[in-house]
Design a protein around this motif. Structure first.
Motif, PDB file in Angstrom:
ATOM      1  N   VAL A   1      40.277  17.961 -20.359  1.00  0.00           N
ATOM      2  CA  VAL A   1      38.927  18.506 -20.204  1.00  0.00           C
ATOM      3  C   VAL A   1      38.952  19.987 -20.551  1.00  0.00           C
ATOM      4  O   VAL A   1      39.801  20.729 -20.049  1.00  0.00           O
ATOM      5  CB  VAL A   1      38.406  18.315 -18.765  1.00  0.00           C
ATOM      6  CG1 VAL A   1      37.011  18.891 -18.607  1.00  0.00           C
ATOM      7  CG2 VAL A   1      38.421  16.841 -18.381  1.00  0.00           C
ATOM      8  N   GLU A   2      38.023  20.390 -21.414  1.00  0.00           N
ATOM      9  CA  GLU A   2      37.834  21.810 -21.702  1.00  0.00           C
ATOM     10  C   GLU A   2      36.538  22.227 -21.027  1.00  0.00           C
ATOM     11  O   GLU A   2      35.497  21.619 -21.244  1.00  0.00           O
ATOM     12  CB  GLU A   2      37.757  22.062 -23.206  1.00  0.00           C
ATOM     13  CG  GLU A   2      37.692  23.538 -23.546  1.00  0.00           C
ATOM     14  CD  GLU A   2      37.800  23.813 -25.024  1.00  0.00           C
ATOM     15  OE1 GLU A   2      37.641  24.981 -25.392  1.00  0.00           O
ATOM     16  OE2 GLU A   2      38.026  22.876 -25.812  1.00  0.00           O
ATOM     17  N   PHE A   3      36.642  23.258 -20.193  1.00  0.00           N
ATOM     18  CA  PHE A   3      35.501  23.701 -19.400  1.00  0.00           C
ATOM     19  C   PHE A   3      34.719  24.777 -20.117  1.00  0.00           C
ATOM     20  O   PHE A   3      35.272  25.594 -20.842  1.00  0.00           O
ATOM     21  CB  PHE A   3      35.971  24.218 -18.036  1.00  0.00           C
ATOM     22  CG  PHE A   3      36.707  23.176 -17.240  1.00  0.00           C
ATOM     23  CD1 PHE A   3      36.009  22.239 -16.508  1.00  0.00           C
ATOM     24  CD2 PHE A   3      38.086  23.107 -17.268  1.00  0.00           C
ATOM     25  CE1 PHE A   3      36.673  21.250 -15.796  1.00  0.00           C
ATOM     26  CE2 PHE A   3      38.763  22.131 -16.560  1.00  0.00           C
ATOM     27  CZ  PHE A   3      38.053  21.196 -15.823  1.00  0.00           C
TER      28      PHE A   3
ATOM     29  N   MET B   1      38.854  27.116 -20.927  1.00  0.00           N
ATOM     30  CA  MET B   1      40.052  26.697 -20.250  1.00  0.00           C
ATOM     31  C   MET B   1      40.185  25.182 -20.381  1.00  0.00           C
ATOM     32  O   MET B   1      39.226  24.450 -20.175  1.00  0.00           O
ATOM     33  CB  MET B   1      39.962  27.092 -18.765  1.00  0.00           C
ATOM     34  CG  MET B   1      41.104  26.535 -17.949  1.00  0.00           C
ATOM     35  SD  MET B   1      40.912  26.634 -16.156  1.00  0.00           S
ATOM     36  CE  MET B   1      40.598  28.340 -15.900  1.00  0.00           C
ATOM     37  N   LYS B   2      41.389  24.725 -20.715  1.00  0.00           N
ATOM     38  CA  LYS B   2      41.663  23.289 -20.822  1.00  0.00           C
ATOM     39  C   LYS B   2      42.609  22.881 -19.708  1.00  0.00           C
ATOM     40  O   LYS B   2      43.531  23.611 -19.373  1.00  0.00           O
ATOM     41  CB  LYS B   2      42.352  22.971 -22.151  1.00  0.00           C
ATOM     42  CG  LYS B   2      41.431  22.723 -23.281  1.00  0.00           C
ATOM     43  CD  LYS B   2      42.210  22.212 -24.476  1.00  0.00           C
ATOM     44  CE  LYS B   2      41.279  22.042 -25.652  1.00  0.00           C
ATOM     45  NZ  LYS B   2      41.951  21.531 -26.827  1.00  0.00           N
TER      46      LYS B   2
ATOM     47  N   SER C   1      34.234  19.930 -23.645  1.00  0.00           N
ATOM     48  CA  SER C   1      34.717  18.736 -24.339  1.00  0.00           C
ATOM     49  C   SER C   1      35.632  17.955 -23.404  1.00  0.00           C
ATOM     50  O   SER C   1      36.203  18.522 -22.473  1.00  0.00           O
ATOM     51  CB  SER C   1      35.462  19.104 -25.625  1.00  0.00           C
ATOM     52  OG  SER C   1      36.679  19.742 -25.318  1.00  0.00           O
ATOM     53  N   ALA C   2      35.740  16.664 -23.669  1.00  0.00           N
ATOM     54  CA  ALA C   2      36.619  15.801 -22.874  1.00  0.00           C
ATOM     55  C   ALA C   2      37.192  14.722 -23.774  1.00  0.00           C
ATOM     56  O   ALA C   2      36.489  14.173 -24.617  1.00  0.00           O
ATOM     57  CB  ALA C   2      35.845  15.165 -21.724  1.00  0.00           C
ATOM     58  N   THR C   3      38.468  14.454 -23.587  1.00  0.00           N
ATOM     59  CA  THR C   3      39.150  13.415 -24.349  1.00  0.00           C
ATOM     60  C   THR C   3      39.981  12.581 -23.383  1.00  0.00           C
ATOM     61  O   THR C   3      40.708  13.138 -22.552  1.00  0.00           O
ATOM     62  CB  THR C   3      40.095  14.041 -25.395  1.00  0.00           C
ATOM     63  OG1 THR C   3      39.349  14.951 -26.195  1.00  0.00           O
ATOM     64  CG2 THR C   3      40.708  12.983 -26.288  1.00  0.00           C
TER      65      THR C   3
END
Length: 72
Positions: free
Chosen positions: A42-44, A1-2, A30-32
């Motif tokens: 943020v991707e959890f 989930m983003k 991931s986080a950008t």
């Protein structure tokens, strides 16, 4: 989930520090950080509760850049 969050940060270097701190947080895949748009994407990781993970991301970001803010 983003999910996308509005952030408040003063400089591009600080934004990079926030991005690195977010990436190292458990539960974040991931986080950008986009400094110009003042947004953090943020991707959890699978099965993580975004609200709880983002509270930890906020704490970790405050450790490296105490005047930053993430609006949850």
């Amino acid at each position: 989930m983003k999910k996308t969050y509005k952030i408040d940060v003063d400089c591009a270097n600080c934004a990079n520090k926030m991005e690195e701190a977010a990436r190292k947080t458990e539960g974040v895949q991931s986080a950008t950080v986009n400094f110009m748009a003042l947004k953090m994407i943020v991707e959890f990781a699978e099965g993580q509760a975004p609200k709880a993970v983002m509270e930890q991301v906020r704490r970790n970001c405050k450790k490296v850049e105490d005047d930053c803010e993430i609006y949850l």
